[in-house]
Design a protein around this motif. Structure first.
Motif, PDB file in Angstrom:
ATOM      1  N   ILE A  30       0.837  -1.203   0.000  1.00  0.00           N
ATOM      2  CA  ILE A  30       0.000   0.000   0.000  1.00  0.00           C
ATOM      3  C   ILE A  30       0.867   1.246   0.000  1.00  0.00           C
ATOM      4  CG2 ILE A  30      -1.655   1.322   1.389  1.00  0.00           C
ATOM      5  CD1 ILE A  30      -2.809  -1.418   2.307  1.00  0.00           C
ATOM      6  N   HIS A  31       1.920   1.226   0.805  1.00  0.00           N
ATOM      7  CA  HIS A  31       2.866   2.348   0.828  1.00  0.00           C
ATOM      8  C   HIS A  31       3.432   2.612  -0.565  1.00  0.00           C
ATOM      9  CE1 HIS A  31       7.160   3.457   0.722  1.00  0.00           C
ATOM     10  NE2 HIS A  31       6.840   4.377   1.604  1.00  0.00           N
ATOM     11  N   ASP A  32       3.878   1.573  -1.230  1.00  0.00           N
ATOM     12  CA  ASP A  32       4.489   1.740  -2.552  1.00  0.00           C
ATOM     13  C   ASP A  32       3.490   2.321  -3.551  1.00  0.00           C
ATOM     14  OD1 ASP A  32       6.717   0.627  -1.390  1.00  0.00           O
ATOM     15  OD2 ASP A  32       6.510  -1.318  -2.367  1.00  0.00           O
ATOM     16  N   TYR A  33       2.247   1.851  -3.472  1.00  0.00           N
ATOM     17  CA  TYR A  33       1.211   2.351  -4.385  1.00  0.00           C
ATOM     18  C   TYR A  33       0.913   3.820  -4.111  1.00  0.00           C
ATOM     19  CZ  TYR A  33      -3.349   2.979  -6.576  1.00  0.00           C
ATOM     20  OH  TYR A  33      -4.397   3.455  -7.320  1.00  0.00           O
ATOM     21  N   CYS A  34       0.741   4.176  -2.842  1.00  0.00           N
ATOM     22  CA  CYS A  34       0.432   5.561  -2.490  1.00  0.00           C
ATOM     23  C   CYS A  34       1.581   6.498  -2.872  1.00  0.00           C
ATOM     24  CB  CYS A  34       0.134   5.673  -0.998  1.00  0.00           C
ATOM     25  SG  CYS A  34      -1.452   4.966  -0.513  1.00  0.00           S
ATOM     26  N   ARG A  35       2.796   6.018  -2.706  1.00  0.00           N
ATOM     27  CA  ARG A  35       3.934   6.844  -3.088  1.00  0.00           C
ATOM     28  C   ARG A  35       3.942   7.086  -4.591  1.00  0.00           C
ATOM     29  NH1 ARG A  35      10.408   5.603  -2.497  1.00  0.00           N
ATOM     30  NH2 ARG A  35      11.083   7.792  -2.537  1.00  0.00           N
ATOM     31  N   MET A  36       3.631   6.052  -5.362  1.00  0.00           N
ATOM     32  CA  MET A  36       3.579   6.185  -6.816  1.00  0.00           C
ATOM     33  C   MET A  36       2.477   7.160  -7.234  1.00  0.00           C
ATOM     34  SD  MET A  36       2.924   3.186  -9.642  1.00  0.00           S
ATOM     35  CE  MET A  36       1.279   2.836  -8.989  1.00  0.00           C
ATOM     36  N   LYS A  37       1.334   7.103  -6.530  1.00  0.00           N
ATOM     37  CA  LYS A  37       0.182   7.938  -6.868  1.00  0.00           C
ATOM     38  C   LYS A  37       0.200   9.287  -6.159  1.00  0.00           C
ATOM     39  CE  LYS A  37      -2.029   5.085  -9.597  1.00  0.00           C
ATOM     40  NZ  LYS A  37      -2.343   5.442 -11.007  1.00  0.00           N
ATOM     41  N   ARG A  38       1.231   9.533  -5.334  1.00  0.00           N
ATOM     42  CA  ARG A  38       1.384  10.782  -4.594  1.00  0.00           C
ATOM     43  C   ARG A  38       0.184  11.043  -3.680  1.00  0.00           C
ATOM     44  NH1 ARG A  38       4.279  14.820  -9.096  1.00  0.00           N
ATOM     45  NH2 ARG A  38       6.063  13.429  -9.495  1.00  0.00           N
ATOM     46  N   ILE A  39      -0.203  10.010  -2.987  1.00  0.00           N
ATOM     47  CA  ILE A  39      -1.261  10.108  -1.981  1.00  0.00           C
ATOM     48  C   ILE A  39      -0.602  10.244  -0.614  1.00  0.00           C
ATOM     49  CG2 ILE A  39      -3.192   8.897  -0.874  1.00  0.00           C
ATOM     50  CD1 ILE A  39      -3.825   9.845  -3.685  1.00  0.00           C
ATOM     51  N   ASP A  40      -1.017  11.262   0.137  1.00  0.00           N
ATOM     52  CA  ASP A  40      -0.451  11.451   1.467  1.00  0.00           C
ATOM     53  C   ASP A  40      -0.776  10.261   2.359  1.00  0.00           C
ATOM     54  OD1 ASP A  40       0.907  13.951   1.393  1.00  0.00           O
ATOM     55  OD2 ASP A  40      -1.018  14.976   1.298  1.00  0.00           O
ATOM     56  N   LEU A  41       0.197   9.896   3.192  1.00  0.00           N
ATOM     57  CA  LEU A  41       0.107   8.680   3.987  1.00  0.00           C
ATOM     58  C   LEU A  41       0.656   8.948   5.381  1.00  0.00           C
ATOM     59  CD1 LEU A  41      -0.611   5.622   3.306  1.00  0.00           C
ATOM     60  CD2 LEU A  41       1.850   5.271   3.055  1.00  0.00           C
ATOM     61  N   TRP A  42      -0.004   8.367   6.380  1.00  0.00           N
ATOM     62  CA  TRP A  42       0.553   8.438   7.732  1.00  0.00           C
ATOM     63  C   TRP A  42       0.222   7.152   8.478  1.00  0.00           C
ATOM     64  CZ3 TRP A  42      -2.987   8.927  11.945  1.00  0.00           C
ATOM     65  CH2 TRP A  42      -4.288   9.260  11.595  1.00  0.00           C
ATOM     66  N   ALA A  43       0.993   6.869   9.520  1.00  0.00           N
ATOM     67  CA  ALA A  43       0.856   5.621  10.272  1.00  0.00           C
ATOM     68  C   ALA A  43      -0.072   5.835  11.468  1.00  0.00           C
ATOM     69  CB  ALA A  43       2.225   5.137  10.748  1.00  0.00           C
ATOM     70  N   GLY A  44      -1.195   5.147  11.462  1.00  0.00           N
ATOM     71  CA  GLY A  44      -2.152   5.273  12.557  1.00  0.00           C
ATOM     72  C   GLY A  44      -1.790   4.380  13.728  1.00  0.00           C
ATOM     73  N   GLY A  45      -2.348   4.700  14.885  1.00  0.00           N
ATOM     74  CA  GLY A  45      -2.109   3.918  16.091  1.00  0.00           C
ATOM     75  C   GLY A  45      -3.339   3.147  16.524  1.00  0.00           C
ATOM     76  N   MET A  46      -3.134   2.170  17.411  1.00  0.00           N
ATOM     77  CA  MET A  46      -4.219   1.292  17.860  1.00  0.00           C
ATOM     78  C   MET A  46      -4.287   1.219  19.388  1.00  0.00           C
ATOM     79  SD  MET A  46      -6.005  -0.162  15.409  1.00  0.00           S
ATOM     80  CE  MET A  46      -6.627  -1.586  16.289  1.00  0.00           C
ATOM     81  N   ILE A  47      -3.885   2.295  20.086  1.00  0.00           N
ATOM     82  CA  ILE A  47      -3.739   2.228  21.548  1.00  0.00           C
ATOM     83  C   ILE A  47      -2.947   0.953  21.856  1.00  0.00           C
ATOM     84  CG2 ILE A  47      -4.895   2.541  23.766  1.00  0.00           C
ATOM     85  CD1 ILE A  47      -7.453   3.216  22.331  1.00  0.00           C
ATOM     86  N   GLU A  48      -1.820   0.828  21.188  1.00  0.00           N
ATOM     87  CA  GLU A  48      -1.080  -0.429  21.191  1.00  0.00           C
ATOM     88  C   GLU A  48       0.001  -0.452  22.263  1.00  0.00           C
ATOM     89  OE1 GLU A  48       0.084  -0.032  17.113  1.00  0.00           O
ATOM     90  OE2 GLU A  48       0.540   2.028  17.611  1.00  0.00           O
ATOM     91  N   PHE A  49       0.437  -1.650  22.588  1.00  0.00           N
ATOM     92  CA  PHE A  49       1.578  -1.801  23.473  1.00  0.00           C
ATOM     93  C   PHE A  49       2.865  -1.591  22.664  1.00  0.00           C
ATOM     94  CE2 PHE A  49      -1.682  -4.440  25.699  1.00  0.00           C
ATOM     95  CZ  PHE A  49      -1.761  -3.658  26.843  1.00  0.00           C
ATOM     96  N   GLY A  50       3.992  -1.614  23.372  1.00  0.00           N
ATOM     97  CA  GLY A  50       5.250  -1.223  22.760  1.00  0.00           C
ATOM     98  C   GLY A  50       5.709  -2.097  21.620  1.00  0.00           C
TER      99      GLY A  50
END
Length: 366
Positions: A275-295
């Motif tokens: 998905i990252h590679d596709y979004c980079r090719m299409k110039r779609i802004d991307l960010w990493a979401g969180g899940m109230i996750e542990f370390g």
């Protein structure tokens, strides 16, 4: 990779402060920590990040337990695994259950990086040794949200996210913009609105938001397209994106301008990289979401966010943001709005087994 033992630990800890959305208030967090040991004694760690109830996706800790124990672990034991991406193909025989899959696959990525004696972010192709991060300012009252925003600003977080819903949007945004007219601000709706609210949502343009995240239900991609055509604010999709296929559909129909990528929601790091590679090719802004996750999961997430296509600060907060103590040492900490990635092999942190045993509710090995 010759796998000797697969183990999962169900753990639970209270949050330091409640996490509020219009769908659920989270005060305690369950998760499944995945441990994969090879015949050389190396151990990789992953985390299956579904919640105790199906408010975010249909998966829960209970369904993950069944899927991992009865389906995914047997598949990993039965077939040879040469590279972590192999399980992405192997798990295609299992429909859905993305977070269960991601938990197992992420442990194999950690193990693989340790076998390569490289930090995970370098194995994944990351180009940054530190990443810019943001934080969520959730609260039941506007004053509580303003207090949390002030704390986040003082700690240097590069972007602030608030939760909104019908009846809890304009007044809150007005108060925030009066107090903080220039901060990078976004609003997460967690599907609180419908297509009937387009006129209502158009008024959000006045607050100069970075984006509005997931205003409609996950299945309503076509309605998101209609909304994006009517408002200036960028639409960001979260729950709607569960695969590269979903990403392509959203981009090609112009349903969004931004994507929140959570490797746990899309079935693992391999699919997240696609998905990252596709979004980079299409110039779609991307960010990493969180899940109230542990370390453990947060360390995987930070490694993924080092890839060059992540253009916006992610939801990856300090270890002590949610927890009095975490399962990794020394922990992940934000310094001046950035997280510096560990150079140690794998996820780069030691796992505290004694703490896991104290917080463990169930364990299974295969």
């Amino acid at each position: 990779m010759e796998i000797k033992r697969l183990t999962m630990h169900v753990v639970e800890m209270p949050l330091k402060a409640p996490f509020y959305t219009h769908l659920e208030t989270v005060t305690r967090r369950e998760a499944i920590l995945i441990e994969v040991e090879d015949t050389s004694g190396r151990v990789g760690w992953g985390e299956a990040s579904a919640f105790s109830t199906p408010w975010y996706t249909e998966e829960t800790v209970a369904t993950e337990w069944h899927t991992i124990k009865d389906i995914l672990f047997p598949l990993v034991k039965k077939y040879p695994i040469h590279h972590p991406s192999d399980v992405s193909t192997l798990f295609k025989a299992v429909r859905g259950n993305q977070m269960a899959k991601a938990g197992v696959e992420s442990a194999l990525w950690d193990l693989y990086a340790k076998r390569m004696e490289q930090p995970l972010f370098e194995v994944l192709g990351g180009t940054r040794a530190s990443i810019s991060v943001g934080a969520v300012a959730s609260g039941q009252t506007t004053d509580e949200m303003l207090e949390r925003i002030q704390s986040h600003v003082e700690n240097g977080y590069g972007r602030i996210k608030i939760k909104i819903s019908r009846g809890h949007d304009f007044k809150v945004l007005e108060a925030i913009r009066q107090a903080y007219p220039h901060i990078s601000l976004m609003a997460d709706a967690n599907s609180a609105y419908t297509i009937e609210d387009i006129t209502h949502l158009k008024a959000l343009d006045a607050y100069k938001l970075m984006m509005i995240e997931q205003p409609f239900e996950a299945e309503d991609m076509w309605d998101h397209r209609k909304l994006q055509g009517e408002i200036e604010t960028a639409v960001c999709l979260d729950e709607s994106i569960r695969s590269l296929h979903d990403t392509r559909c959203a981009v090609e129909m112009k349903a969004c301008q931004v994507i929140n990528l959570k490797y746990s929601r899309v079935g693992g790091i391999t699919e997240a990289k696609r998905i990252h590679d596709y979004c980079r090719m299409k110039r779609i802004d991307l960010w990493a979401g969180g899940m109230i996750e542990f370390g453990i999961s947060r360390a995987h997430n930070a490694a993924l966010a080092s890839l060059p296509g992540f253009t916006m600060p992610g939801d990856i907060v300090s270890t002590d943001y949610y927890w009095e103590e975490d399962f990794i040492e020394p922990g992940i900490f934000v310094q001046n709005g950035r997280i510096h990635l560990s150079k140690k092999p794998g996820i780069g942190f030691e796992v505290n087994r004694e703490r896991i045993e104290r917080k463990r509710k169930a364990v299974h090995s295969a």
